[in-house]
Design an enzyme around this catalytic site. Structure first.
Site, short mmCIF file in Angstrom:
data_model
loop_
_atom_site.label_atom_id
_atom_site.label_comp_id
_atom_site.label_asym_id
_atom_site.label_seq_id
_atom_site.Cartn_x
_atom_site.Cartn_y
_atom_site.Cartn_z
CE1 TYR A 1 -3.80 -2.10 5.43
CE2 TYR A 1 -3.38 0.19 4.83
CZ TYR A 1 -3.69 -1.11 4.47
OH TYR A 1 -3.87 -1.44 3.14
CB SER B 1 -0.86 0.01 1.25
OG SER B 1 -1.50 1.26 1.42
P1 NDP Z 1 -11.58 -5.95 0.49
O1 NDP Z 1 -12.00 -5.74 1.91
O2 NDP Z 1 -12.57 -5.67 -0.58
O3 NDP Z 1 -10.99 -7.42 0.30
C1 NDP Z 1 -10.14 -7.98 1.27
C2 NDP Z 1 -10.02 -9.47 1.03
O4 NDP Z 1 -9.13 -10.00 2.02
C3 NDP Z 1 -11.35 -10.19 1.16
O5 NDP Z 1 -11.48 -11.10 0.09
C4 NDP Z 1 -11.22 -10.94 2.48
O6 NDP Z 1 -11.90 -12.20 2.38
C5 NDP Z 1 -9.71 -11.18 2.55
N1 NDP Z 1 -9.26 -11.44 3.91
C6 NDP Z 1 -9.26 -10.59 4.97
N2 NDP Z 1 -8.82 -11.23 6.07
C7 NDP Z 1 -8.55 -12.51 5.70
C8 NDP Z 1 -8.08 -13.65 6.38
N3 NDP Z 1 -7.78 -13.63 7.69
N4 NDP Z 1 -7.89 -14.80 5.69
C9 NDP Z 1 -8.18 -14.85 4.37
N5 NDP Z 1 -8.64 -13.80 3.67
C10 NDP Z 1 -8.83 -12.65 4.34
O7 NDP Z 1 -10.31 -5.01 0.31
P2 NDP Z 1 -9.33 -4.73 -0.95
O8 NDP Z 1 -9.65 -5.57 -2.11
O9 NDP Z 1 -9.29 -3.27 -1.13
O10 NDP Z 1 -7.94 -5.15 -0.29
C11 NDP Z 1 -7.09 -6.16 -0.81
C12 NDP Z 1 -5.67 -5.85 -0.38
O11 NDP Z 1 -5.27 -4.60 -0.93
C13 NDP Z 1 -5.47 -5.74 1.13
O12 NDP Z 1 -4.24 -6.35 1.45
C14 NDP Z 1 -5.42 -4.24 1.37
O13 NDP Z 1 -4.66 -3.91 2.50
C15 NDP Z 1 -4.74 -3.78 0.09
N6 NDP Z 1 -4.95 -2.38 -0.28
C16 NDP Z 1 -6.21 -1.84 -0.43
C17 NDP Z 1 -6.35 -0.52 -0.82
C18 NDP Z 1 -7.67 0.15 -0.96
O14 NDP Z 1 -7.73 1.40 -0.92
N7 NDP Z 1 -8.77 -0.58 -1.18
C19 NDP Z 1 -5.18 0.31 -1.14
C20 NDP Z 1 -3.92 -0.35 -0.90
C21 NDP Z 1 -3.82 -1.64 -0.53
P3 NDP Z 1 -12.77 -12.88 3.55
O15 NDP Z 1 -13.30 -11.78 4.40
O16 NDP Z 1 -13.82 -13.63 2.81
O17 NDP Z 1 -11.79 -13.77 4.24
C1 8X3 Z 2 -5.13 1.50 1.58
C2 8X3 Z 2 -4.94 2.87 1.02
O1 8X3 Z 2 -4.64 5.33 1.60
O2 8X3 Z 2 -6.15 4.02 3.02
O3 8X3 Z 2 -3.93 0.85 1.78
O4 8X3 Z 2 -3.78 3.71 3.16
S1 8X3 Z 2 -4.87 4.02 2.26
#
Ligand code: NDP
Ligand code: 8X3
Length: 252
Positions: A152, A139
């Site tokens: 985070y 991120s």
């Molecule tokens: P979502 O919340 O839409 O998706 C997160 C996914 O992670 C879900 O499929 C969830 O599945 C899974 N997950 C969470 N905890 C667990 C666990 N303990 N075991 C297995 N699976 C798990 O978020 P995003 O798609 O946005 O996020 C995906 C990644 O991208 C993350 O690592 C996040 O930190 C990162 N990210 C997101 C950003 C944003 O602005 N959206 C920006 C930068 C990075 P389930 O709950 O079914 O287990």
């Molecule tokens: C998720 C993006 O800007 O909330 O990693 O940190 S931000």
């Protein structure tokens, strides 16, 4: 024989969009996440297009991860790309107001979970050799500090350094490693971070143009499908309408 991609967190956001993107290119899919019904819905959607194997999996559980990898059926074992996407942020308030359990959950998922899956699949990826990929979801929070990011952002700094360090050890194996570092993207991320506050999530993304899950899925697919001699080390991607602010100063 088609390529096989193993995606964590395929039930939502980037992971689900990545499943669709890899399927469109003919890859076989191993889709994991905790919510089995969502995995099954994705299997129903994509299973007519490409072979799909789903496994309900909590990445925090090292033994469950090891068993899920050991139990991959014939046709899904020779994983070519690992997308370490499962992750979450919790508790956007100031560090001094956060429950310790929330810090532990982020570390257990974003750090321990990611290394659990990586460790379980490394032998397979190394056996796959030139052109295999590990794509880790970091991120912008891993590089740039902001209020409420506390643990985070620190977990995502781990993801960046672990990715770079893996590159060193995997040199000569042909396995590539990339840290993709997105900025603001509209997924269920903020809903999770605010513990289900739909209004807060909508407020964050309204009146601007955030990245979409499909934007990041395209980047994930891009780095994993480049010619085998190219390794993108880190890919930081922000919406055009997001940038940094000046340093904050405490005044009398
Ligand atoms: P979502 O919340 O839409 O998706 C997160 C996914 O992670 C879900 O499929 C969830 O599945 C899974 N997950 C969470 N905890 C667990 C666990 N303990 N075991 C297995 N699976 C798990 O978020 P995003 O798609 O946005 O996020 C995906 C990644 O991208 C993350 O690592 C996040 O930190 C990162 N990210 C997101 C950003 C944003 O602005 N959206 C920006 C930068 C990075 P389930 O709950 O079914 O287990
Ligand atoms: C998720 C993006 O800007 O909330 O990693 O940190 S931000």
């Amino acid at each position: 024989m088609s390529n096989i991609v193993f995606i964590t967190g395929a039930t939502s956001g980037f992971g689900r969009a990545a499943a669709r993107r890899f399927a469109a290119a003919g890859w076989s899919l191993v889709l994991t996440g905790r919510r089995l019904e969502r995995l099954q819905a994705l299997q129903d959607e994509l299973g007519g297009q490409v072979p799909v194997h789903v496994a309900a999996l909590d990445v925090r559980d090292a033994e469950a991860v090891r068993q899920a990898v050991a139990a991959l059926p014939e046709g899904f074992r020779q994983v070519r790309a690992l997308i370490n996407n499962a992750g979450l942020a919790l508790a956007p308030q100031a560090a001094q107001q956060v429950e310790l359990a929330d810090w532990h959950t982020m570390i257990d998922t974003n750090v321990t979970g990611l290394v659990n899956v990586t460790h379980a699949l490394l032998p397979t990826l190394i056996a796959s050799g030139a052109g295999a990929s590990i794509v880790n979801l970091g991120s912008v929070a891993g590089q740039w500090p902001y209020p409420g990011s506390h643990v985070y952002g620190a977990t995502k700094a781990f993801v960046q350094q672990f990715s770079y360090n893996l590159r060193c050890d995997l040199l000569g194996t042909g396995v590539r490693v990339t840290d993709i570092a997105p900025g603001m993207a509209e997924t269920e991320f903020t809903l999770v971070r605010t513990r289900g506050d739909q209004a807060a999530s909508e407020r964050l993304y309204s009146g601007t143009t955030p990245l979409t899950a499909e934007d990041i899925a395209e980047q994930i697919f891009y780095v994993a499908s480049l010619p085998a001699h190219i390794n993108i080390n880190r890919l930081e991607v922000m919406p055009t309408r997001q940038a940094w602010q000046p340093f904050a100063v405490d005044r009398d």
